[in-house]
Enzyme design. Sequence first.
Site, PDB file in Angstrom:
ATOM      1  N   CYS A 173      56.648 -15.271 -90.066  1.00 58.01           N
ATOM      2  CA  CYS A 173      56.959 -15.714 -88.876  1.00 58.01           C
ATOM      3  C   CYS A 173      57.956 -15.092 -87.938  1.00 58.01           C
ATOM      4  CB  CYS A 173      57.451 -17.337 -88.996  1.00 58.01           C
ATOM      5  SG  CYS A 173      58.295 -18.210 -87.732  1.00 58.01           S
ATOM      6  N   HIS A 198      59.734 -18.452 -76.020  1.00 56.56           N
ATOM      7  CA  HIS A 198      58.609 -18.238 -76.994  1.00 56.56           C
ATOM      8  C   HIS A 198      58.063 -19.630 -77.335  1.00 56.56           C
ATOM      9  CE1 HIS A 198      60.261 -14.343 -77.236  1.00 56.56           C
ATOM     10  NE2 HIS A 198      59.307 -13.762 -77.925  1.00 56.56           N
TER      11      HIS A 198
END
Length: 381
Positions: A173, A198
Amino acid sequence: TVICEICCQSRPYSGMVGSGCAHVFCVDCYRSYVAQRMLQAGHAPRSIAAALLDDQLVLRLLEGSPKLRGQFQKALVTNFVTCNRRLAFCPGADCECVVRLLDDAVRACRVTCRCGKTFCFACAQDWHEPISCSMLRRWQQKNAGESMSTQWFMANTKECPKCHATIEKNGGCNHMKCRNATCNHEFCWVCMDDWQPHGKEWYNCNRFDEERAERVRRQQALSRNYLSRYLHYYDLYMNHLKSLEFEARLQETVHSKMDEMQYHGLSWIEVKFLRDAVAVLCNCRRVLMYTYVFAYYLKPSNQQKIFEDNQRNLQLATEDLSEVLEREMQLEDVAQLKRLVQDKFRFCETRSAALLDHVYEGYRMSCWDFEFHEGLKLNLA
Ligand SMILES: [Zn+2]
Ligand SMILES: [Zn+2]
Ligand SMILES: [Zn+2]
Ligand SMILES: [Zn+2]
Ligand SMILES: [Zn+2]
Ligand SMILES: [Zn+2]
């Protein structure tokens, strides 16, 4: 006439040379063969065609070309030294001495050349007690090859853009959160930008699928484990190596102190303890340095714990002595300084001997198990 074995032409016998056996060559062939082989191989050939090379004959034939003759003579010496188990060239810079061993039962031993260079007779590296030549070679090869892993380490560790704490990427991630509790900054691993924008368009940066993310995470954990172990010992090793580079400077300081003391009426014998102390200090650093290599490869055991205790004790004693030599040299009371310095370096000698004795005892009793993990193949593709 006879036939030359190199050019296969028949020549009058008077123009031929041989090596005392049945083989004969013409003078020109013989000479150019030797010259050519020396240029190619960088050393003197041991044979010519099927015959042994006659050194005296070559020297005579090369009389007209002193440069080549000099090279050949030098090459003969090199051949002689490298073929003799009891001889070795001194690795010292600009030193051309050859060192002779009186007894070649143990070739991995400490020798000191006339020029002052101390080295291991067997491998010509700096004296590396208590590890073997082959362990030292492995370690040096590892250090040379490790730049790849170090690069990998750099690539997988980043600084928080806000507080500059080191953050390790711990999974696939890209959503990073700084571990620094007073910061907690959230950012994107790929673009290092704030995470906030994001939130909705995370796929712009996150290109990892779940399976791959898991694989990367596992591999990273494993690599970091090996790598951090390696970096730990490498750090300690380099630390002493760097300290040894200051050896010359420390020696200078100590020598000027000794001059000063002699100027004030003390004899050479009375101030010699300072020189001895520097020698002991450098010796201890050298021993410590190589015991970190030993420790890196050593597998855990009860003896290994004792070894590490001994190592720690020497480490403390050495830093103590180093401190005294670098900081307390201003002490005006010479008798007091002498007592202090002598106490410290004798303690170092005792500690060093205890550490080395235990290591050698372990070698004799086959107590030491080493693990030569050749490093991980990083396969992130
Ligand atoms: Zn010929
Ligand atoms: Zn030398
Ligand atoms: Zn060696
Ligand atoms: Zn931060
Ligand atoms: Zn996330
Ligand atoms: Zn991004």
